[in-house]
Design an enzyme around this catalytic site. Sequence first.
Site, PDB file in Angstrom:
ATOM      1  N   LYS A 103     -13.514   0.045   5.194  1.00  0.00           N
ATOM      2  CA  LYS A 103     -14.094  -0.767   4.118  1.00  0.00           C
ATOM      3  C   LYS A 103     -15.257  -1.623   4.614  1.00  0.00           C
ATOM      4  O   LYS A 103     -16.338  -1.616   4.022  1.00  0.00           O
ATOM      5  CB  LYS A 103     -13.017  -1.679   3.507  1.00  0.00           C
TER       6      LYS A 103
ATOM      7  N   TRP B 105       0.849  -1.190   0.000  1.00  0.00           N
ATOM      8  CA  TRP B 105       0.000   0.000   0.000  1.00  0.00           C
ATOM      9  C   TRP B 105       0.889   1.247   0.000  1.00  0.00           C
ATOM     10  O   TRP B 105       1.873   1.331   0.734  1.00  0.00           O
ATOM     11  CB  TRP B 105      -0.894  -0.040   1.236  1.00  0.00           C
TER      12      TRP B 105
ATOM     13  N   ASP C 235      -1.319  -5.706   9.032  1.00  0.00           N
ATOM     14  CA  ASP C 235      -2.212  -4.615   8.651  1.00  0.00           C
ATOM     15  C   ASP C 235      -3.500  -5.273   8.158  1.00  0.00           C
ATOM     16  O   ASP C 235      -3.512  -5.931   7.114  1.00  0.00           O
ATOM     17  CB  ASP C 235      -1.577  -3.770   7.542  1.00  0.00           C
TER      18      ASP C 235
END
Length: 453
Positions: A298, A181, A262
């Site tokens: 999300k 990311w 993560d």
Amino acid sequence: MASSMLSLGSTSLLPREINKDKLKLGTSGSNPFLKAKSFSRVTMTVAVKPSRFEGITMAPPDPILGVSEAFKADTNEMKLNLGVGAYRTEELQPYVLNVVKKAENLMLERGDNKEYLPIEGLAAFNKATAELLFGAGHPVIKEQRVATIQGLSGTGSLRLAAALIERYFPGAKVVISSPTWGNHKNIFNDAKVPWSEYRYYDPKTIGLDFEGMIADIKEAPEGSFILLHGCAHNPTGIDPTPEQWVKIADVIQEKNHIPFFDVAYQGFASGSLDEDAASVRLFAERGMEFFVAQSYSKNLGLYAERIGAINVVCSSADAATRVKSQLKRIARPMYSNPPVHGARIVANVVGDATMFSEWKAEMEMMAGRIKTVRQELYDSLVSKDKSGKDWSFILKQIGMFSFTGLNKTQSDNMTNKWHVYMTKDGRISLAGLSLAKCEYLADAIIDSYHNVS
């Protein structure tokens, strides 16, 4: 009487007209204003000091958020924004979960106040988020071996952990996947934590370079922090298999590394909260100490609420207590305490059996829509491309992203010719794609892949 003009640099000041007949400033013999028929132009120059900020250069635009700005400026009706990782409906509209609306209504009915939270955040949220991650009956929960504090979504939670690493593990390196990311490197750079990369993506297979990954983790200095994506790897959408996760855990234990997960997509990748937490729970069952950053952007659609957590699994309750105290110490001068609204939404949804079931159903719906779009894109590519290229990697990937294998030049063609906005590494967000536009996207990918080098 003519008007006089005072000029300051490039700025002109024109005084109001003066009525000579009404001006009473004494006799005409003693008043210079009445004797004068006109004034000469008077010019004053003021030196402008250079700005104290002259040494600050213009920052480059954000590579992901900048995609949305370019998309908004495009007037083509076929344009697609596949850059930002945010869920969209089939009509490509933002979606607020029904269960979120119910949780917010409950807050209004109860008359919840807006008082400051403690530094560590809302207690009900911290309990709920740890139990979602590990399972309510897990030993690390029962034995109080998890230090959990509410963070500013995934980014803020990662930043807290990075600050803890910099303060209490001086010189320790964080080893991150290549690619990863885009904000991971920024976070560790900002915290002055050194980092290196381990191999992850294999461009030849558009799959996982598992052998390279294992070799690089073995080569990392002992005691390194190994950053792992718990599920739905961003940007590739390529996850290790359960058997590969076991091998990864073996090597990390052998090298005395510290895992750092993560977890940004729990429940959103597969549609199952438990399945998407399997990697984290595997490491917990082995008695390892590690970090886990969480986000609810999300899976609950709480993008703007900035709600997440940092969890540190320790070998004892005493260690967890001390770690939590230092996380709070770091958070206090950084942002004082976290926001309450998103935390209450999560706590309300998880704490109510009916709403919790509704949430899981909505997650399955969102994950299901993305899986359907993924399949439709694959089918369109296979039917349109007669070259014999294997597009099956698209179905092997998971989550909202697909790594297309397109290079920067090909990605530029996607945008410049086809009005498909995406990051330059070839990542597309399937959450921003509708079934109706799968064929159009397939045409763009085929053209860019075969006709642009």
